[in-house]
Enzyme design. Structure first.
Site, PDB file in Angstrom:
ATOM      1  N   GLN A 213      -4.824  -1.526   9.514  1.00  0.00           N
ATOM      2  CA  GLN A 213      -4.341  -2.885   9.127  1.00  0.00           C
ATOM      3  C   GLN A 213      -5.048  -4.004  10.052  1.00  0.00           C
ATOM      4  O   GLN A 213      -4.640  -4.080  11.145  1.00  0.00           O
ATOM      5  CB  GLN A 213      -2.932  -3.025   8.687  1.00  0.00           C
ATOM      6  CG  GLN A 213      -2.554  -4.455   7.789  1.00  0.00           C
ATOM      7  CD  GLN A 213      -3.179  -4.478   6.673  1.00  0.00           C
ATOM      8  OE1 GLN A 213      -3.222  -3.468   5.883  1.00  0.00           O
ATOM      9  NE2 GLN A 213      -3.650  -5.466   6.334  1.00  0.00           N
TER      10      GLN A 213
ATOM     11  N   LYS B  22       0.888  -1.107   0.170  1.00  0.00           N
ATOM     12  CA  LYS B  22      -0.005  -0.085   0.086  1.00  0.00           C
ATOM     13  C   LYS B  22       0.861   1.226  -0.146  1.00  0.00           C
ATOM     14  O   LYS B  22       0.612   1.899  -0.641  1.00  0.00           O
ATOM     15  CB  LYS B  22      -1.053  -0.078   1.028  1.00  0.00           C
ATOM     16  CG  LYS B  22      -2.112  -0.984   0.995  1.00  0.00           C
ATOM     17  CD  LYS B  22      -2.961  -1.335   2.320  1.00  0.00           C
ATOM     18  CE  LYS B  22      -4.028  -2.609   2.340  1.00  0.00           C
ATOM     19  NZ  LYS B  22      -4.328  -2.936   3.401  1.00  0.00           N
TER      20      LYS B  22
ATOM     21  N   ASP C 121     -11.288   2.695   4.251  1.00  0.00           N
ATOM     22  CA  ASP C 121     -11.567   1.125   3.992  1.00  0.00           C
ATOM     23  C   ASP C 121     -13.212   0.794   4.387  1.00  0.00           C
ATOM     24  O   ASP C 121     -13.462  -0.318   4.052  1.00  0.00           O
ATOM     25  CB  ASP C 121     -11.141   0.560   5.267  1.00  0.00           C
ATOM     26  CG  ASP C 121      -9.838  -0.454   4.844  1.00  0.00           C
ATOM     27  OD1 ASP C 121      -9.890  -0.666   3.564  1.00  0.00           O
ATOM     28  OD2 ASP C 121      -8.940  -0.724   5.398  1.00  0.00           O
TER      29      ASP C 121
END
Ligand code: NAD
Length: 279
Positions: free
Chosen positions: A95, A51, A118
């Site tokens: 994460q 990422k 997200d």
């Protein structure tokens, strides 16, 4: 049978993201993404590195907050609150998975919904269910974008999703329902999985089990999307579908690697740019 080539499409989206970032920079806005990484899970580190690299290539400013696995929940929340206030940060990504002593939902709910690239905050989850504008999770929107690229309209399709997690299966279900697919969602407690998968015009699998879906479980001419990422004993990446034997029966199928995986990162860049535009 046609391959749904996520790698090529993701490269196209990343090029467009690069152009979008360049034009935002001309207006004085540099999109920024903050990643919070806790502990030393090797897969999480690999994903975060990918990422960060993607952000760098695109011109997005990125910062990774890497913390040890015994960090306190209060410290994580404090870091997120700091990022919520930081005007140079448009997107915040936590994460997953988090260590067991951390309340994952509490942490995810600390992220400002406006920076929740997200799409895991209940505000965005709720808007997704209602079919309203929102940030939706990157993997399922990557699947939707891939279908769109190949002119596959989910409307009216008998769709079966295998895997019902909050980050893959459930948002996938809502995105498809919002496009008027008929959706059947299966999980570990589903009785007779095959009776569900066999009916599907569109079969989407995100479980994490090598060869869960075999040729006899797939309808002739089905569209098969494999979200699973597994490593074989030889260290090779593979999905949840027995690709070799299932592919000949399909009208379309995604490979692993090169299918859904690259789309996830491409959609993260796109969501971060959307957040920056709304700054
Ligand atoms: P998870 O463990 O949170 O959820 C797995 C789901 O599969 C659960 O709903 C569970 O009930 C169901 N399941 C487990 N065994 C089953 C079985 N035998 N039959 C039917 N259902 C079963 O996992 P997740 O985070 O949703 O990830 C699923 C897979 O997708 C993993 O392989 C993960 O690596 C992959 N993934 C890929 C991407 C990508 O970018 N391609 C992104 C996220 C996750």
């Amino acid at each position: 049978m046609q391959i749904l080539d996520g790698k090529t499409l993701a490269a196209k989206i990343r090029q467009k993201a690069k152009d979008d970032v360049a034009s935002l920079k001309k207006q004085g806005v540099t999109p920024g993404l903050a990643v919070v990484l806790i502990g030393d899970d090797p897969a999480s580190h690999t994903y975060v590195n990918m990422k960060e690299k993607a952000c760098e290539e695109t011109g997005i400013y990125s910062i990774a907050h890497k913390m040890p696995s015994d960090i306190s929940q209060d410290k994580i929340i404090e870091t997120i609150e700091m990022m919520n206030k930081n005007q140079n940060i448009d997107g915040i990504l936590i994460q997953l998975p988090l260590p067991p002593h951390i309340d994952t939902q509490k942490v995810l709910q600390t992220v400002s919904p406006q920076k929740d690239v997200d799409g895991f905050h209940p505000f965005n989850v709720g808007n997704l269910v209602l079919g309203l504008d929102c940030f939706a999770p990157c993997t399922p929107i990557g699947v939707m974008r891939l279908l769109e690229e190949y002119d596959i309209d989910p409307k009216g399709l008998d769709t079966c999703i295998v895997g019902a997690s909050n980050i893959v299966g459930k948002p996938m279900m809502n995105l498809l329902l919002n496009k008027f697919a008929t959706v059947d969602i299966c999980h570990i407690h589903t009785k007779d999985l095959k009776s569900h998968t066999k009916r599907a015009d569109l079969l989407i699998v995100g479980v994490g089990k090598i060869n869960l879906i075999t040729e006899d479980m797939v309808k002739e001419g089905a569209i098969v999307i494999d979200i699973g990422i597994n490593k074989t004993q030889e260290g090779k990446l593979t999905g949840d579908v027995d690709f070799e034997n299932v592919a000949p029966k399909c009208s379309y199928i995604t490979p692993v690697p090169g299918g859904v995986g690259p789309m996830t990162i491409a959609m993260l860049l796109a969501n971060t740019i959307t957040a920056a535009r709304k700054r």
